[in-house]
Design a protein around this motif. Structure first.
Motif, PDB file in Angstrom:
ATOM      1  N   ASN A   6      60.149  87.180  55.748  1.00  7.99           N
ATOM      2  CA  ASN A   6      60.146  86.332  54.563  1.00  7.99           C
ATOM      3  C   ASN A   6      59.483  87.100  53.424  1.00  7.99           C
ATOM      4  N   ARG A   7      60.257  87.336  52.364  1.00  6.97           N
ATOM      5  CA  ARG A   7      59.715  88.007  51.180  1.00  6.97           C
ATOM      6  C   ARG A   7      59.264  86.942  50.189  1.00  6.97           C
ATOM      7  N   PHE A   8      58.041  87.080  49.725  1.00  2.66           N
ATOM      8  CA  PHE A   8      57.460  86.140  48.776  1.00  2.66           C
ATOM      9  C   PHE A   8      57.279  86.799  47.416  1.00  2.66           C
ATOM     10  N   ARG A  48      54.196  90.543  45.001  1.00  2.78           N
ATOM     11  CA  ARG A  48      55.212  90.603  46.052  1.00  2.78           C
ATOM     12  C   ARG A  48      54.563  90.845  47.411  1.00  2.78           C
ATOM     13  N   ARG A  78      55.118  76.956  48.783  1.00  3.10           N
ATOM     14  CA  ARG A  78      56.152  76.795  47.754  1.00  3.10           C
ATOM     15  C   ARG A  78      55.554  76.498  46.377  1.00  3.10           C
ATOM     16  N   SER A  81      54.681  80.187  45.267  1.00  3.75           N
ATOM     17  CA  SER A  81      55.617  81.303  45.392  1.00  3.75           C
ATOM     18  C   SER A  81      57.048  80.832  45.608  1.00  3.75           C
ATOM     19  N   SER A  83      60.509  82.293  47.895  1.00  3.25           N
ATOM     20  CA  SER A  83      60.649  83.166  49.055  1.00  3.25           C
ATOM     21  C   SER A  83      62.106  83.335  49.454  1.00  3.25           C
ATOM     22  N   PRO A  85      63.612  83.811  53.106  1.00  6.07           N
ATOM     23  CA  PRO A  85      63.422  83.924  54.544  1.00  6.07           C
ATOM     24  C   PRO A  85      64.700  84.305  55.290  1.00  6.07           C
TER      25      PRO A  85
END
Length: 97
Positions: A6-8, A48, A78, A81, A83, A85
């Motif tokens: 998961n990139r935030f 990031r 949330r 950020s 995301s 996923p």
């Protein structure tokens, strides 16, 4: 094994995000089937992050997401950020001898 990535992109306070993520991490670590995770912080882009989490199987991961307690963690992350996923299966791994 299944890997959740998961990139935030943090839109709120990075310190608040890290604290919220730490609480979420503790929640997941207590779930059956959880193996390990790493939260990575981008070297050049301060907002990031990437979460890489390994689970025994997809069913364990999905059961953890269905726990009523997870809703508060999802809401907190949330609020700080956005995301991206995704679930992945391991294909190739090489380690130094």
């Amino acid at each position: 094994m299944i890997t959740f990535i998961n990139r935030f992109d943090v839109t709120g306070s990075p310190a608040e995000f890290e604290q919220a993520f730490d609480r979420t991490s503790a929640f997941f670590a207590a779930q059956p089937g959880f193996l390990r995770h790493r939260l990575l912080h981008h070297v050049e882009e301060s907002g990031r992050y990437v979460n890489v989490a390994d689970w025994e199987d997809e069913q364990s991961f999905r059961r953890a997401l269905e726990q009523p307690e997870f809703a508060a963690h999802r809401t907190a992350l949330r609020a700080l950020s956005s995301s991206e996923p995704g679930l992945y299966t391991p294909l190739l791994e090489r380690v130094s001898p």
